[in-house]
Scaffold this motif. Structure first.
Motif, PDB file in Angstrom:
ATOM      1  N   LYS A  14       3.241  10.195  -9.736  1.00 41.88           N
ATOM      2  CA  LYS A  14       2.719  10.277 -10.883  1.00 41.88           C
ATOM      3  C   LYS A  14       1.642  11.367 -10.979  1.00 41.88           C
ATOM      4  O   LYS A  14       1.604  12.350 -11.900  1.00 41.88           O
ATOM      5  CB  LYS A  14       1.884   8.907 -11.302  1.00 41.88           C
ATOM      6  CG  LYS A  14       2.610   7.998 -11.805  1.00 41.88           C
ATOM      7  CD  LYS A  14       2.039   6.910 -12.098  1.00 41.88           C
ATOM      8  CE  LYS A  14       2.972   5.674 -12.776  1.00 41.88           C
ATOM      9  NZ  LYS A  14       2.135   4.297 -13.226  1.00 41.88           N
ATOM     10  N   LYS A  15       1.051  11.796  -9.946  1.00 40.17           N
ATOM     11  CA  LYS A  15       0.227  12.995  -9.746  1.00 40.17           C
ATOM     12  C   LYS A  15       1.106  14.190  -9.963  1.00 40.17           C
ATOM     13  O   LYS A  15       0.655  15.123 -10.602  1.00 40.17           O
ATOM     14  CB  LYS A  15      -0.640  13.036  -8.568  1.00 40.17           C
ATOM     15  CG  LYS A  15      -1.586  14.349  -8.370  1.00 40.17           C
ATOM     16  CD  LYS A  15      -2.346  14.084  -7.091  1.00 40.17           C
ATOM     17  CE  LYS A  15      -3.282  15.282  -6.950  1.00 40.17           C
ATOM     18  NZ  LYS A  15      -4.201  15.102  -5.617  1.00 40.17           N
TER      19      LYS A  15
ATOM     20  N   GLN B 228       2.378   1.783  -3.776  1.00 43.81           N
ATOM     21  CA  GLN B 228       1.381   2.109  -4.475  1.00 43.81           C
ATOM     22  C   GLN B 228       1.094   3.777  -4.072  1.00 43.81           C
ATOM     23  O   GLN B 228       0.705   4.290  -5.077  1.00 43.81           O
ATOM     24  CB  GLN B 228       0.069   1.363  -4.407  1.00 43.81           C
ATOM     25  CG  GLN B 228       0.202  -0.013  -4.887  1.00 43.81           C
ATOM     26  CD  GLN B 228       0.741  -0.290  -5.996  1.00 43.81           C
ATOM     27  OE1 GLN B 228       0.536   0.647  -7.307  1.00 43.81           O
ATOM     28  NE2 GLN B 228       1.753  -0.844  -6.307  1.00 43.81           N
ATOM     29  N   GLU B 229       1.152   4.159  -2.933  1.00 43.22           N
ATOM     30  CA  GLU B 229       0.655   5.495  -2.416  1.00 43.22           C
ATOM     31  C   GLU B 229       1.856   6.204  -3.100  1.00 43.22           C
ATOM     32  O   GLU B 229       1.605   7.420  -3.417  1.00 43.22           O
ATOM     33  CB  GLU B 229       0.248   5.872  -1.151  1.00 43.22           C
ATOM     34  CG  GLU B 229      -1.132   5.125  -0.624  1.00 43.22           C
ATOM     35  CD  GLU B 229      -1.029   5.012   0.863  1.00 43.22           C
ATOM     36  OE1 GLU B 229      -0.341   5.730   1.679  1.00 43.22           O
ATOM     37  OE2 GLU B 229      -2.069   4.573   1.392  1.00 43.22           O
ATOM     38  N   ASP B 230       3.087   5.910  -2.825  1.00 38.74           N
ATOM     39  CA  ASP B 230       4.275   6.745  -3.212  1.00 38.74           C
ATOM     40  C   ASP B 230       4.096   6.967  -4.770  1.00 38.74           C
ATOM     41  O   ASP B 230       4.483   7.949  -5.449  1.00 38.74           O
ATOM     42  CB  ASP B 230       5.294   5.963  -2.884  1.00 38.74           C
ATOM     43  CG  ASP B 230       5.658   6.170  -1.184  1.00 38.74           C
ATOM     44  OD1 ASP B 230       5.004   7.100  -0.729  1.00 38.74           O
ATOM     45  OD2 ASP B 230       6.580   5.431  -0.979  1.00 38.74           O
ATOM     46  N   ILE B 231       3.892   5.986  -5.638  1.00 41.51           N
ATOM     47  CA  ILE B 231       3.784   5.696  -6.931  1.00 41.51           C
ATOM     48  C   ILE B 231       2.647   6.893  -7.506  1.00 41.51           C
ATOM     49  O   ILE B 231       2.925   7.628  -8.395  1.00 41.51           O
ATOM     50  CB  ILE B 231       3.470   4.523  -7.558  1.00 41.51           C
ATOM     51  CG1 ILE B 231       5.005   3.653  -7.380  1.00 41.51           C
ATOM     52  CG2 ILE B 231       3.296   4.632  -9.019  1.00 41.51           C
ATOM     53  CD1 ILE B 231       4.998   2.422  -7.818  1.00 41.51           C
ATOM     54  N   LYS B 232       1.545   6.789  -6.742  1.00 38.19           N
ATOM     55  CA  LYS B 232       0.327   7.554  -7.211  1.00 38.19           C
ATOM     56  C   LYS B 232       0.635   8.935  -7.054  1.00 38.19           C
ATOM     57  O   LYS B 232       0.242   9.970  -7.761  1.00 38.19           O
ATOM     58  CB  LYS B 232      -0.871   7.361  -6.181  1.00 38.19           C
ATOM     59  CG  LYS B 232      -1.933   7.660  -6.701  1.00 38.19           C
ATOM     60  CD  LYS B 232      -3.269   7.405  -5.664  1.00 38.19           C
ATOM     61  CE  LYS B 232      -4.718   8.135  -6.263  1.00 38.19           C
ATOM     62  NZ  LYS B 232      -5.644   7.675  -5.255  1.00 38.19           N
ATOM     63  N   ARG B 233       1.278   9.300  -5.818  1.00 39.92           N
ATOM     64  CA  ARG B 233       1.634  10.455  -5.303  1.00 39.92           C
ATOM     65  C   ARG B 233       2.721  11.243  -6.415  1.00 39.92           C
ATOM     66  O   ARG B 233       2.593  12.285  -6.877  1.00 39.92           O
ATOM     67  CB  ARG B 233       2.377  10.758  -4.003  1.00 39.92           C
ATOM     68  CG  ARG B 233       2.585  11.924  -3.479  1.00 39.92           C
ATOM     69  CD  ARG B 233       3.084  12.084  -2.221  1.00 39.92           C
ATOM     70  NE  ARG B 233       4.190  10.881  -1.779  1.00 39.92           N
ATOM     71  CZ  ARG B 233       5.436  11.146  -2.113  1.00 39.92           C
ATOM     72  NH1 ARG B 233       5.937  11.972  -2.743  1.00 39.92           N
ATOM     73  NH2 ARG B 233       6.277   9.990  -1.799  1.00 39.92           N
TER      74      ARG B 233
ATOM     75  N   LYS C  43       0.887  -1.028  -0.125  1.00 37.30           N
ATOM     76  CA  LYS C  43      -0.067  -0.035  -0.029  1.00 37.30           C
ATOM     77  C   LYS C  43       0.721   1.318  -0.157  1.00 37.30           C
ATOM     78  O   LYS C  43       0.615   2.253  -0.571  1.00 37.30           O
ATOM     79  CB  LYS C  43      -0.854   0.147   1.076  1.00 37.30           C
ATOM     80  CG  LYS C  43      -2.071  -0.876   1.252  1.00 37.30           C
ATOM     81  CD  LYS C  43      -3.017  -0.881   2.215  1.00 37.30           C
ATOM     82  CE  LYS C  43      -4.108  -1.963   1.872  1.00 37.30           C
ATOM     83  NZ  LYS C  43      -5.179  -2.006   3.292  1.00 37.30           N
TER      84      LYS C  43
END
Length: 104
Positions: free
Chosen positions: A32-33, A25-30, A22
């Motif tokens: 990419k954003k 995935q949060e780091d990657i999402k942040r 988790k």
């Protein structure tokens, strides 16, 4: 160790693996954003490229996978038909391994 220790250790490892997954995935999402919000601003392009390199390194090193879900087993036993009566009926039967009548 015993089985209880094994179950606890396995459960702890699964919980840690889920937490790690988790977080990644949060780091990657942040990241990419952030990259998508930079757009073509010249002062943010280098930062965006740096963030993309971080993502690439994470993927190259290998991302954590979710542990497999626990399998649920469902047993179903059909009802058995009524059993037939015994083939041989015996009354007052005695048995002895040695064959001596005193042991009956």
């Amino acid at each position: 160790g015993n089985y209880d220790t094994f179950v606890k250790t396995k459960s702890d490892k699964e919980i840690n693996q889920i937490k790690k997954y988790k977080k990644e995935q949060e780091d990657i999402k942040r990241l990419k954003k952030f990259i998508s919000s930079c757009g073509t601003y010249s002062n943010l392009v280098k930062q965006a490229q740096s963030k993309q390199k971080i993502i690439d390194k994470m993927v190259e090193a290998g991302l954590t996978k979710l542990p497999p879900k626990k399998q649920k087993y469902d047993f179903s036993f059909p009802n058995c038909p009524r059993l037939p009566p015994p083939v041989l009926a015996v009354k007052e039967l005695s048995f002895s391994y040695s064959g001596k009548s005193s042991e009956y």
